[in-house]
Design a protein around this motif. Structure first.
Motif, PDB file in Angstrom:
ATOM      1  N   HIS A 146       3.292  -1.109   2.776  1.00  0.00           N
ATOM      2  CA  HIS A 146       2.296  -2.107   2.396  1.00  0.00           C
ATOM      3  C   HIS A 146       2.870  -3.321   1.741  1.00  0.00           C
ATOM      4  O   HIS A 146       1.974  -3.684   0.860  1.00  0.00           O
ATOM      5  N   LEU A 155      -1.004  -3.631   9.759  1.00  0.00           N
ATOM      6  CA  LEU A 155      -1.915  -4.008   8.636  1.00  0.00           C
ATOM      7  C   LEU A 155      -2.011  -5.666   8.440  1.00  0.00           C
ATOM      8  O   LEU A 155      -1.234  -6.444   9.030  1.00  0.00           O
ATOM      9  N   CYS A 184       3.520  -0.461   7.561  1.00  0.00           N
ATOM     10  CA  CYS A 184       3.429   0.941   6.988  1.00  0.00           C
ATOM     11  C   CYS A 184       4.150   2.072   7.979  1.00  0.00           C
ATOM     12  O   CYS A 184       4.080   3.163   8.070  1.00  0.00           O
ATOM     13  N   GLU A 198      -5.591   3.705  11.670  1.00  0.00           N
ATOM     14  CA  GLU A 198      -5.452   4.751  10.569  1.00  0.00           C
ATOM     15  C   GLU A 198      -5.952   4.076   9.039  1.00  0.00           C
ATOM     16  O   GLU A 198      -6.321   4.539   8.182  1.00  0.00           O
ATOM     17  N   GLU A 199      -5.330   2.563   9.131  1.00  0.00           N
ATOM     18  CA  GLU A 199      -5.551   2.009   7.714  1.00  0.00           C
ATOM     19  C   GLU A 199      -7.074   1.552   7.456  1.00  0.00           C
ATOM     20  O   GLU A 199      -7.460   0.436   7.606  1.00  0.00           O
ATOM     21  N   HIS A 240       3.734   2.453  11.165  1.00  0.00           N
ATOM     22  CA  HIS A 240       3.402   3.149  12.268  1.00  0.00           C
ATOM     23  C   HIS A 240       3.963   2.718  13.676  1.00  0.00           C
ATOM     24  O   HIS A 240       3.869   3.628  14.623  1.00  0.00           O
TER      25      HIS A 240
HETATM   26 ZN   LIG Z   1      -0.767   2.316   5.587  1.00  0.00          ZN
END
Ligand SMILES: [Zn+2]
Ligand SMILES: [Zn+2]
Length: 393
Positions: A362, A83, A104, A138-139, A106
């Motif tokens: 986040h 992110l 997040c 994904e974000e 990942h």
């Molecule tokens: Zn996320």
């Protein structure tokens, strides 16, 4: 609880932790996961897994065929992207990239699926094929949609597909899931109210778009309160408003721009939000002698778990960690997840694994919990084996 797969994976746990922390230190955001995808592909090859790179730009697919005859195939999916957040932790492996962070988890998802890859490649006593889906972006950038559009399910035919996400606040290594909608659809909307604008001292000489804008902010909440049925749920929030100029408080602006988000769980409710917001914008604007230009942009669909695959996930997780640590009827959450694009096309389910207590995803102090790496990897292995079985042989 003891589990032979879990014990075997724990024997290589240090390697998974090292991979996870290395990826954490080098976060890459959506569709730029070049280094991360490179690590994934290299590890898969090292363990004898067939590798396909470049599906969805930086996506990687690892394919493992069982030693027993079988036509069935299952997909296991992990996301790889970070992110745009500045990490505030003082971890030795904290982000080395300014403004980017694995906030997040990942990094952990990628490592868990790699753990499963190694085990499955070394123990092929199953019938059929496992496709390991390492997904980019994904974000908010729709990496899952891109993979589906580029032919994920045609190039790698599979009967079902599964996802998993680590979530803080759920006890470490517990599993939470529910059949049906588990996460919300995430849409964005915008509206521009237009009038003539004019001198602040003489509103009677023109039309003022700030009036319909103000009424619209209150009006949209009547959609939630009066149009969405009591047992359904939805959220509409205003996230941005712009009009006029700071230095011109005596001017009625000619335009008010507003943007926001819409969340819902059922397609019918999603349709309702879009329709009613458009009607309200147009109706309120007309009543004020203004116009409205409304747009509703559908983002991620709701994440809807298929019942049969949800039952299997509950059963597999229960055998792994104990049925008392698996909640099969969790309350759905308003967040969204782009794995929903895969579940729209293919039966499957998506599960939360507990990250334990700590900062939420986040946020600048979030960290994936390495103690659940082996548990997550073992869940993947046991799930794939339960899906595929031992076949006729
Ligand atoms: Zn996320
Ligand atoms: Zn995530």
């Amino acid at each position: 609880m003891t589990d032979a797969v879990l014990d075997a994976i724990r024997a290589h746990e240090d390697e998974l932790i090292a991979i996870r922390q290395d990826i954490h230190a080098h976060p890459e955001t959506g569709f730029e996961e070049v280094r991360t995808a490179g690590i994934v592909a290299a590890k898969l090859r090292e363990w004898g897994v067939e590798v396909h790179e470049g599906l969805g730009k930086t996506g990687v697919i690892g394919t493992i065929k069982g030693s027993r005859p079988g036509q069935r195939a299952v997909g296991l999916r992990a996301d790889m992207d970070a992110l745009h957040i500045e990490e505030k932790s003082d971890l030795p492996y904290r982000s080395q990239v300014p403004g980017k962070m694995h906030a997040c988890g990942h990094d952990g998802h990628t490592a868990m699926l790699l753990g499963a890859a190694r085990y499955l490649s070394e123990h092929r006593d199953f019938a059929g094929t496992v496709h390991l889906i390492f997904q980019p972006a994904e974000e908010g950038l729709g990496g899952a949609r891109t993979m589906v559009e580029e032919g994920l399910f045609e190039q790698f035919p599979m009967d079902s597909v599964y996802g998993m996400h680590a979530i803080p606040g759920i006890p470490e290594g517990d599993f939470f899931i529910c059949p049906g909608p588990m996460m919300a659809a995430s849409d964005s909307w915008s509206v521009v109210f237009r009038g003539t604008g004019g001198h602040g001292s003489a509103p009677d000489k023109g039309t003022d778009p700030t009036i319909p804008a103000a009424q619209f902010i209150l009006g949209v909440q009547t959609i939630i309160g009066r149009n969405v049925a009591g047992l359904d749920s939805a959220v509409l929030s205003v996230g941005h408003i712009a009009a006029g100029a700071w230095g011109s408080p005596n001017i009625i602006p000619a335009e008010v721009v507003m943007r926001g988000t819409g969340r819902s769980f059922r397609p019918a409710v999603r349709d309702l939000l879009e329709r009613r917001m458009g009607e309200l914008a147009a109706g309120i604007a007309a009543a004020c002698g203004c116009t409205a230009e409304f747009a509703y942009k559908r983002g991620t669909p709701p994440t809807v778990n298929w019942p049969e695959q949800t039952d299997l996930a509950v059963e597999v997780a229960g055998k792994l960690v104990g049925a008392d640590k698996v909640k099969g009827n969790m309350t759905p959450v308003m967040g969204s997840e782009d794995f929903a694009f895969m579940l729209e096309k293919k039966q499957g389910s998506y599960i939360f694994i507990g990250n334990g207590e700590g900062p939420y995803v986040h946020t600048p102090l979030y960290n994936f919990n390495d103690r659940i790496l082996a548990t997550g990897a073992a869940y993947w292995v046991n799930l794939a084996k339960a899906e595929l079985g031992l076949g006729e042989g």
